[in-house]
Design an enzyme around this catalytic site. Sequence first.
Site, PDB file in Angstrom:
ATOM      1  N   PRO A 147       0.837  -1.211   0.000  1.00  0.00           N
ATOM      2  CA  PRO A 147       0.000   0.000   0.000  1.00  0.00           C
ATOM      3  C   PRO A 147       0.870   1.260   0.000  1.00  0.00           C
ATOM      4  CG  PRO A 147      -0.791  -1.580   1.609  1.00  0.00           C
ATOM      5  CD  PRO A 147       0.516  -2.105   1.130  1.00  0.00           C
ATOM      6  N   GLU A 148       0.492   2.218  -0.838  1.00  0.00           N
ATOM      7  CA  GLU A 148       1.237   3.463  -0.948  1.00  0.00           C
ATOM      8  C   GLU A 148       0.350   4.626  -0.513  1.00  0.00           C
ATOM      9  OE1 GLU A 148       3.397   3.695  -4.713  1.00  0.00           O
ATOM     10  OE2 GLU A 148       3.267   1.515  -4.939  1.00  0.00           O
ATOM     11  N   LYS A 202       3.415   6.424   3.849  1.00  0.00           N
ATOM     12  CA  LYS A 202       2.707   5.149   3.864  1.00  0.00           C
ATOM     13  C   LYS A 202       2.260   4.742   5.273  1.00  0.00           C
ATOM     14  CE  LYS A 202       5.693   3.496   0.115  1.00  0.00           C
ATOM     15  NZ  LYS A 202       6.627   2.424  -0.321  1.00  0.00           N
ATOM     16  N   ARG A 226       2.798  -9.638   8.390  1.00  0.00           N
ATOM     17  CA  ARG A 226       3.970 -10.498   8.535  1.00  0.00           C
ATOM     18  C   ARG A 226       5.241  -9.663   8.534  1.00  0.00           C
ATOM     19  NH1 ARG A 226       1.784 -14.647  10.930  1.00  0.00           N
ATOM     20  NH2 ARG A 226       0.006 -15.469   9.777  1.00  0.00           N
ATOM     21  N   ARG A 249      19.711  15.918  -5.020  1.00  0.00           N
ATOM     22  CA  ARG A 249      19.883  14.468  -5.003  1.00  0.00           C
ATOM     23  C   ARG A 249      20.606  13.970  -6.240  1.00  0.00           C
ATOM     24  NH1 ARG A 249      18.179  11.515  -0.259  1.00  0.00           N
ATOM     25  NH2 ARG A 249      16.988  13.052   0.937  1.00  0.00           N
ATOM     26  N   ARG A 266      14.865  -3.450  -8.244  1.00  0.00           N
ATOM     27  CA  ARG A 266      13.419  -3.218  -8.309  1.00  0.00           C
ATOM     28  C   ARG A 266      12.926  -3.442  -9.734  1.00  0.00           C
ATOM     29  NH1 ARG A 266      11.368  -0.223  -3.941  1.00  0.00           N
ATOM     30  NH2 ARG A 266      12.952   0.610  -2.535  1.00  0.00           N
TER      31      ARG A 266
END
Length: 270
Positions: free
Chosen positions: A2-3, A58, A111, A151, A260
């Site tokens: 979930p975001e 989140k 979990r 960045r 990713r």
Amino acid sequence: MPELPEMENYRRLLSEVILNTPITDVTVQREKSINMAPELFASTLMGSRFIFIERRGKYLIFHLSDGKRLLLHLMLGGLLYLGHGHEDKPSRNTQIEISFGSATLYFIGLRLGYLHLLSAKESDLALEGLGPDLFSRKLTRERFTAILQSRRGTLKSLLVNQQAIAGIGNSYADEIAFAAGLHPSTKVQQLTESEISRLYDAAMSVLTDALEAGGYMELPLFQGDERTGGFDESFRIYDREGQPCVRCGSTIVKTELSGRKVFYCPVCQP
């Protein structure tokens, strides 16, 4: 996982139905999902009320009437379900159950996720490294630009970096890059101010659309909830490997970047 849109959808819906209602029962099925002995966790919550639900990135933060807070991170596979009565209980295993009279909030799939009972100071410390939230009024276009210009690394890595900007994960990072017409492996330090501005607009548009559609959760929050999960069929690029691009018809590609998975259109995102 979930975001931002999924957690904000939960926050809004739960705020309508469980605030200021005394907690009447607490069941802990998995001790590792909390941060103290189950007996102490339950006894501390009993009789208290949620007076406010906050979201940062989140995370959901349930503010209790005694000043303490419950810090929730669903991580991978976590879900919430609000049942009414003994018959209205999810078929999946639950790790924590918090009841408000006849209504019970079920925490499912914790979990990797957790629900920690903290003081206000402990909660603030736990989140102090979190970057600004895209839905915060403080994250203006100018501040967003300043963050990116300070960045280095790839666009995908930057978008999912919670210390840079909070709330975006794998799926929406790909959707935002696609909407902005930028390749996920683009070096952030090479982006022009115009491209950064386009990226900001794409991020706000994608996340707003996802929120208004209820995010992509697989389970409604409660019986009759027709909002949660409404964005499931609306992804334009994420998890669509081999399918035609909705913009140009080219075949969507899946690859990996820094461990990713990444989905992109090789034509629309050169």
